[in-house]
Each structure stands twice: as structure tokens, then as C-alpha cells.
Scaffold this motif. Structure first.
Motif, short mmCIF file in Angstrom:
data_model
loop_
_atom_site.label_atom_id
_atom_site.label_comp_id
_atom_site.label_asym_id
_atom_site.label_seq_id
_atom_site.Cartn_x
_atom_site.Cartn_y
_atom_site.Cartn_z
N CYS B 32 0.84 -1.20 0.00
CA CYS B 32 0.00 0.00 0.00
C CYS B 32 0.87 1.25 0.00
O CYS B 32 1.82 1.36 0.78
CB CYS B 32 -0.88 -0.02 1.25
SG CYS B 32 -1.87 1.47 1.44
N CYS B 35 -0.29 3.28 3.55
CA CYS B 35 0.09 2.83 4.90
C CYS B 35 1.26 1.86 4.90
O CYS B 35 1.67 1.39 5.95
CB CYS B 35 -1.12 2.22 5.61
SG CYS B 35 -1.53 0.54 5.09
N CYS B 46 -5.88 -1.85 -0.63
CA CYS B 46 -5.21 -2.27 0.60
C CYS B 46 -6.22 -2.78 1.63
O CYS B 46 -7.12 -2.03 2.01
CB CYS B 46 -4.43 -1.09 1.18
SG CYS B 46 -3.79 -1.43 2.83
N ALA B 48 -5.74 -3.26 4.67
CA ALA B 48 -5.53 -2.64 5.98
C ALA B 48 -6.19 -1.27 6.08
O ALA B 48 -6.71 -0.91 7.14
CB ALA B 48 -4.03 -2.53 6.27
N CYS B 49 -6.18 -0.49 4.97
CA CYS B 49 -6.69 0.90 5.08
C CYS B 49 -7.65 1.28 3.96
O CYS B 49 -8.09 2.42 3.88
CB CYS B 49 -5.54 1.89 5.16
SG CYS B 49 -4.76 2.21 3.57
ZN LIG Z 1 -3.03 0.70 3.36
#
Ligand SMILES: [Zn+2]
Lengths: 380, 136
Positions: B32, B35, B46, B48-49
């Protein structure tokens, strides 16, 4: 609390269990449903909500002659029926329907009218797991166990002990598939399936089914059976691929679902008299005890070895014998729910004296999903 | 190797870069740009984010053995002997399922956390599967 106003008023398993080559999977759905309706003193005309998993609720509703105003086809594996109970409770509270029928049936062994498993080679699992030779749950569900065992110093003997103690419960149950007592050596000498898992650490493959009928707690007192109230419910999912679990020593779906159910019910662990943890394989009760918070992380195996979950122990667990010894048609969650209801009605073959609160905790897929139901025989 | 008998993956637009990488002898992960999270399996955002700005990065091919089973049920396409089905921890963080090859398929030879390196098993002209062997 909303969930507190719904109760189970009908519960039954199929007439036959184990090997049923003379009935199709659809016929088993109907058999379980008819038994549950008889238990509740109802016919199909009284049912206005239908849920099932694996097969379509359209098919079961039409086959049984039900015209529903609410359907739920949530199908996230063997715990789907816990999610159906949760969704049904919300639907009844919201006035979407009054009387819900949840059915499960699977011709898991005889494969009469059973669905065929196929994994699309374009799916995530088809691309990133299937090419490495995963076949059935025994070569998937088991993959996290070695990491757990190394992390906490748990031995093959410890895992075998889960099966040994559940057989003690099965020995008390006339409907259990296997009732002869076994030893740790018996388990460790049984055929290797998927190292470190041997045959007696793996669930059975049987035919059968079960059904539940739910309605509002207010109406429940007018039914023939003692109502079993729903105090709290939880559900969650993590990943369709066991290889992508966040941590191989604990199930996130178990933790989220379990906490939600405890919080909704407003109970403490010491309030729980009886517990069902879906045991597709012998490591699952260990994960379940820890992820539900009955034990600290890494202490589940010792908790079982010290006979806390055995007959006479302080937390009777899998009192029907479980998927390891009672029956396992493919989506076992329904049978865990049935045993909780029997315990709350006071009619289980291995009845826990004075049990007032029971939890049924299910898993779906390979640690993919989870559902948790807190039952009580005392009106909330 | 037209006679490859095992199940093969079928790439989708979101995973094509990964399978192209395997064909070319490298593991391609994604990272990403927002992040810095490195992840697998492939997707074009991504996890995660939720950012959509991601890039493909080449992995070192180094890993450790995270967990496994040794399948003893019949899989004629995998040969007559029991075979490992493993999950490895890549040096970059993500884990992936694979088989451990070029070593005995026994608990004694397969120690958790042992260092591994990737090797590619050519199945067809388009598909090579990432497998792992004990690091040299
Ligand atoms: Zn991310």
C-alpha cells in the motif's frame, strides 16, 4: 434487551440418524421439520418464517407447503443455524414474522440428493489453496493445530484426550454413533489421516438433520413444551482461507461472536452450566474454551485433561458426544443447538442437573465463521 | 507438461500479476502506498486501510514454516506417499499455503520455524506454483 423476548418452542432431530440411504437430503429436511412442528403442536400453516443453509430456503418452504413473510438463506458453514437463530430473533422482534422454522439436513454419508462440493479455480481458495492438495476438512481445518501445539506445549496426547472424554459423554447417549469407551492409546493408534490428526480425532460422517421453531417469549408460554429462552447471540466471520487466519492459535471469529453473545446475555462465565463447542476436530474444543474466555490462552487442553468438561466436571461440554462421537452430517451446528435445548428442557440423555444456562458455539468452514447462542430455561 | 494432473489455479484480472510473477520465477506481493502494508492474496486495494493506490513488489522468496499437516488420505495426483500441506510465513509478512518439497515428508524433517526458500514448479506454460524447500 430485544433478544430476550424470543424462545425456542419446537426442537427435534430426524427420526433416523447415522446411515439413512432410504431418504434424500430434502426428505430429511422435511422429516426434521415435521418432527419439530409436532413437538410444538404446529403445522406448516402456522409457520411464517423459514431459514436453512446449504440448501435453499425456497426449496424447503415450498416442499413443506409454507408461505413465508421472512426467509434467511445465510450459509456460512456448520454454524449457519446459530446465525439463523440470531437473525430470527431480530426478525420476530421487528415483527417481520411470528413463527420461524430453521432446518438442517444432510445426506453426508449416503449422499442421496446431496450437493457436490466444487471449488471454482478462479476463487481465492481455488487459486491459493486447492493447488496444494487440500481435499476435505481433515487436510484444512487441521493446519493451524501444530502452531498452537508448539506455542503452548500441547501434545498429541492432550489432543487425543478431547476425544476420550467426549466418548465418555457419548456412552451415556443411546443415539450416539459410537458409545464404547476409548483410551488415549486407542486414539493415537488409530489410522493416520492428516498428521498430527488420527481417525479418532476427526468427526464422523453421517446422515441426519434437525429443526428448531422460534417465536416470541410472550407467545411461547402457550406452547406444549417448556420454552427455552434466548438470552444472547453473537456471530462473526474471518476468512474463507484457513491459510489467511490472522493467528493460528486463536479464532478471531470465535472471540468476536462469543463476546457479543456474553455481552448481550449479560452473564458471567461462572453462570454457564452447560456448553456445546462444535467439534469437527479434536482441537476445536480447546480453541473454543479459550476464545470464549472459559480458559486463559494455552490452558484449554489442561482444562479438559483435568476433567473439568467430563461427566462430573464443573463445565459439562459436548454432552451428546459431539461431532467426534454423536453424529456429524456435515453442518453439525444444528445438533449442538438441539443438545442445548434438550439440556434446558431437562430431557437430555446425559442431563446436567439443575442446568439453567447453556451456550451453543458453532464454527463454519475452516475457522471461517462463527455463531454463539446463550439459552436459558428461566424467563428473562 | 500437458500431463499435469493436479488442480490448477485460474488467474483473474486482480491476480494475474501474481501468476505472471510465478511463471517468471518470483513471488510478487502488493504494498500500500498510503500505509505501507504488504499483503497477500492479491487484490487491487489495501485490506488494511482501503486505499486503492497500491504497488506490486518482488518478495525475497525467503520464508519460515508456520504450520502444516501431512496428508495421508489418497491423492493419486500427488503420488503414492503422504505429502505436506503447509502455510509459510514470508519474510515480508504475509503467509501463504504451499507444499514443502525436496525433503522427507515427515514430522522429523519438517520443523516449525525452519528457514525455507521458494522454488517454482512448472505446471503449464502459463502456471508455475510457488513451493518451498529447506533453505540452502
Ligand atoms: Zn493501506
Amino acid at each position: 434487551m430485544k433478544q430476550k423476548s424470543v424462545a425456542v418452542v419446537g426442537a427435534a432431530e430426524t427420526t433416523q440418524m447415522g446411515k439413512i440411504p432410504n431418504q434424500s437430503q430434502l426428505a430429511l429436511h422435511a422429516d426434521a421439520a415435521l418432527n419439530a412442528m409436532a413437538d410444538a403442536g404446529l403445522t406448516a400453516k402456522d409457520i411464517d418464517g423459514v431459514a436453512t443453509a446449504g440448501d435453499s430456503p425456497v426449496e424447503t418452504a415450498h416442499y413443506l407447503g409454507i408461505t413465508p413473510t421472512w426467509v434467511d438463506g445465510t450459509s456460512v458453514g456448520g454454524c449457519s443455524f446459530m446465525l439463523h437463530v440470531r437473525h430470527a430473533a431480530a426478525a420476530i422482534n421487528e415483527g417481520l414474522c411470528n413463527t420461524v422454522l430453521i432446518t438442517h439436513a444432510e445426506s453426508g454419508r449416503s449422499r442421496v440428493g446431496a450437493r457436490r462440493f466444487s471449488r471454482d479455480p478462479q476463487s481465492q481458495q481455488g487459486q491459493f489453496e486447492v493447488p496444494y492438495g487440500i481435499t476435505n476438512p481433515p487436510s484444512m481445518f487441521t493446519i493451524p493445530a501444530l502452531r498452537y501445539m508448539k506455542t503452548y506445549g500441547v501434545t498429541e496426547e492432550d489432543v487425543a484426550m478431547v476425544a476420550v472424554i467426549q466418548r465418555e459423554w457419548a456412552a451415556k447417549n443411546p443415539r450416539a454413533s459410537f458409545r464404547d469407551l476409548i483410551t488415549v492409546d486407542d486414539v493415537l493408534n488409530s489410522r493416520m489421516i492428516s498428521w498430527p490428526f488420527r481417525l479418532l480425532m476427526c468427526c464422523l460422517v453421517t446422515d441426519g438433520g434437525g429443526a428448531l421453531i422460534l417465536t416470541s417469549a410472550e407467545r411461547a408460554k402457550d406452547f406444549p413444551q417448556k420454552p427455552v429462552y434466548i438470552l444472547g447471540t453473537g456471530e462473526s466471520v474471518e476468512t474463507p482461507m484457513v491459510s489467511q487466519m490472522e493467528d493460528f492459535t486463536t479464532s478471531k471469529a470465535f472471540r468476536v461472536s462469543g463476546k457479543k453473545a456474553f455481552d448481550e446475555a449479560g452473564i458471567k462465565h461462572s453462570d454457564v452450566d452447560h456448553l456445546m463447542i462444535y467439534d469437527a476436530f479434536a482441537h476445536l474444543p480447546i480453541y473454543g474454551l479459550e476464545d470464549l474466555g472459559f480458559c486463559e490462552r494455552g490452558e484449554g487442553a489442561a482444562f479438559i485433561r483435568e476433567r473439568n468438561t467430563a461427566p462430573g466436571g464443573k463445565l459439562p461440554l459436548n454432552t451428546n458426544g459431539g461431532g467426534l462421537s454423536y453424529m456429524h452430517s456435515g453442518m453439525y451446528g444444528m445438533y449442538a443447538l438441539q443438545e442445548s435445548v434438550r439440556q434446558m428442557r431437562g430431557i437430555a440423555p446425559a442431563q446436567v442437573p439443575d442446568a439453567k444456562i447453556s451456550i451453543a458455539h458453532g464454527v463454519g468452514g475452516m475457522f471461517a465463521s462463527s455463531g454463539t447462542i446463550v439459552f436459558s430455561n428461566e424467563a428473562p | 507438461m500437458a500431463d499435469y494432473k493436479r488442480p490448477l489455479p485460474q488467474p483473474t484480472p486482480e491476480t494475474q500479476h501474481f501468476w505472471d510473477g510465478c511463471r517468471d520465477g518470483e513471488i510478487r506481493l502488493q504494498r500500500c502506498k498510503t500505509c505501507n502494508h504488504t499483503y497477500f492474496p492479491p487484490r487491487d486495494f489495501c485490506p488494511a486501510c482501503s486505499a486503492r493506490e497500491v504497488e506490486v513488489v518482488k518478495a525475497s522468496g525467503k520464508a519460515t514454516l508456520y504450520s502444516y499437516v501431512i496428508n495421508h488420505r489418497p491423492r493419486p495426483d500427488f503420488g503414492e506417499e503422504p505429502h505436506s500441506i503447509a502455510v509459510v510465513q514470508l519474510e515480508e509478512g504475509p503467509r501463504m499455503m504451499t507444499n514443502i518439497v525436496d525433503c522427507p515428508q515427515t514430522p522429523e524433517a519438517l520443523e516449525l520455524d525452519m528457514p525455507l526458500e521458494v522454488t517454482f514448479e512448472k505446471a503449464t506454460d502459463e502456471i508455475s506454483l510457488p513451493k518451498f524447500r529447506p533453505a540452502k
